[in-house]
Design a protein around this motif. Structure first.
Motif, short mmCIF file in Angstrom:
data_model
loop_
_atom_site.label_atom_id
_atom_site.label_comp_id
_atom_site.label_asym_id
_atom_site.label_seq_id
_atom_site.Cartn_x
_atom_site.Cartn_y
_atom_site.Cartn_z
N THR A 37 8.51 56.27 -83.94
CA THR A 37 7.86 56.18 -82.75
C THR A 37 8.67 54.48 -82.13
OG1 THR A 37 5.62 54.63 -82.73
CG2 THR A 37 6.73 54.23 -84.57
N VAL A 38 8.47 54.72 -80.71
CA VAL A 38 8.91 53.62 -80.17
C VAL A 38 7.72 53.32 -78.85
CG1 VAL A 38 10.80 54.43 -80.27
CG2 VAL A 38 9.59 55.01 -79.08
N GLN A 39 7.62 51.76 -78.70
CA GLN A 39 7.10 51.60 -77.36
C GLN A 39 8.11 50.43 -76.76
OE1 GLN A 39 3.15 49.63 -78.15
NE2 GLN A 39 2.69 49.33 -76.34
N ALA A 40 7.98 50.22 -75.72
CA ALA A 40 8.55 48.98 -75.01
C ALA A 40 7.77 48.96 -73.77
CB ALA A 40 9.49 49.81 -74.76
N ASP A 41 7.82 47.11 -73.35
CA ASP A 41 7.63 46.46 -71.86
C ASP A 41 8.95 46.06 -71.43
OD1 ASP A 41 8.18 44.38 -73.82
OD2 ASP A 41 5.98 44.10 -73.58
N GLU A 42 8.85 45.30 -70.29
CA GLU A 42 9.96 44.70 -70.17
C GLU A 42 11.04 44.05 -70.33
OE1 GLU A 42 6.16 43.80 -68.88
OE2 GLU A 42 6.23 46.18 -67.75
N THR A 43 10.62 43.65 -71.86
CA THR A 43 11.49 42.66 -71.90
C THR A 43 12.04 43.56 -73.40
OG1 THR A 43 9.77 41.17 -73.21
CG2 THR A 43 10.56 40.63 -70.86
N LYS A 44 11.02 44.13 -74.33
CA LYS A 44 11.28 44.28 -75.60
C LYS A 44 11.18 45.66 -76.22
CE LYS A 44 6.91 42.16 -76.91
NZ LYS A 44 6.43 41.95 -75.42
N VAL A 45 12.18 45.93 -77.31
CA VAL A 45 11.22 47.64 -77.93
C VAL A 45 10.88 47.87 -78.72
CG1 VAL A 45 12.05 49.84 -78.64
CG2 VAL A 45 12.89 48.70 -75.85
N VAL A 46 10.03 48.44 -79.62
CA VAL A 46 9.46 47.94 -81.04
C VAL A 46 9.92 49.20 -81.58
CG1 VAL A 46 7.64 47.92 -83.20
CG2 VAL A 46 7.38 46.32 -80.74
N SER A 47 10.10 49.62 -82.87
CA SER A 47 10.78 50.63 -82.96
C SER A 47 10.71 51.21 -84.63
CB SER A 47 11.76 51.13 -83.00
OG SER A 47 13.17 50.34 -83.88
N GLY A 48 10.08 52.16 -84.95
CA GLY A 48 9.68 52.36 -86.41
C GLY A 48 10.51 53.63 -86.91
N TRP A 57 12.68 44.64 -81.20
CA TRP A 57 14.87 44.46 -80.13
C TRP A 57 14.11 44.01 -78.50
CZ3 TRP A 57 18.43 46.66 -82.89
CH2 TRP A 57 18.34 47.72 -84.62
N ARG A 58 15.57 42.84 -77.96
CA ARG A 58 15.74 41.97 -76.93
C ARG A 58 15.98 43.62 -75.90
NH1 ARG A 58 14.66 37.54 -75.61
NH2 ARG A 58 15.53 36.92 -78.19
N ARG A 79 2.93 50.09 -82.77
CA ARG A 79 1.70 49.71 -81.33
C ARG A 79 1.73 48.60 -80.85
NH1 ARG A 79 4.35 53.60 -80.37
NH2 ARG A 79 3.45 55.59 -79.47
N PHE A 80 1.52 47.64 -80.23
CA PHE A 80 1.56 46.16 -79.55
C PHE A 80 1.36 46.25 -77.96
CE2 PHE A 80 5.71 47.02 -77.60
CZ PHE A 80 5.63 46.57 -76.64
N SER A 81 -0.07 45.21 -78.36
CA SER A 81 -0.45 44.69 -77.95
C SER A 81 -1.38 42.69 -77.32
CB SER A 81 -1.87 45.62 -76.90
OG SER A 81 -2.35 45.36 -75.68
N ALA A 82 -1.39 42.45 -76.01
CA ALA A 82 -2.27 41.58 -76.71
C ALA A 82 -1.86 40.42 -77.63
CB ALA A 82 -3.71 41.34 -76.24
#
Length: 103
Positions: A37-48, A57-58, A79-82
């Motif tokens: 699993t991965v999710q990214a925004d403009e500054t970071k990535v979250v992986s599992g 990760w930055r 998953r990340f949010s808020a």
């Protein structure tokens, strides 16, 4: 624009989808099992990964900001949010992490 992928080799890769090339500093290594699993925004990535760990990760530097361990079964999703990071594992456990001050 970019695409983030997780591999069977435990690496997370960031691709430039405009030209199909991998970005500089785009191979994020640390998982010891396939990344599921991965999710990214403009500054970071979250992986599992199937190693039960979550890594944050930055983007741009490929620095691992921190790692979360503790899922005794392999990880299903992250998953990340808020300001919250939610993870679930195949050991029937879902965890909500306070993510607001971490990144």
């Amino acid at each position: 624009r970019r695409l983030v992928t997780g591999g069977d080799d435990g690496a997370v890769r960031v691709w430039n989808i405009d030209d199909g090339e991998q970005h500089t500093h785009s191979e994020l290594k640390g998982h010891t099992a396939p990344v599921v699993t991965v999710q990214a925004d403009e500054t970071k990535v979250v992986s599992g990964g199937l190693d039960g760990s979550i890594r944050v990760w930055r983007l741009g530097t490929a620095e691992c900001l921190f790692q979360i361990v503790g899922h005794t079964g392999y990880l299903g999703a992250a998953r990340f949010s808020a300001g919250r990071l939610v993870t679930d594992g195949h050991n029937n456990v879902a965890v909500v992490h306070d993510f607001a001050d971490s990144v």
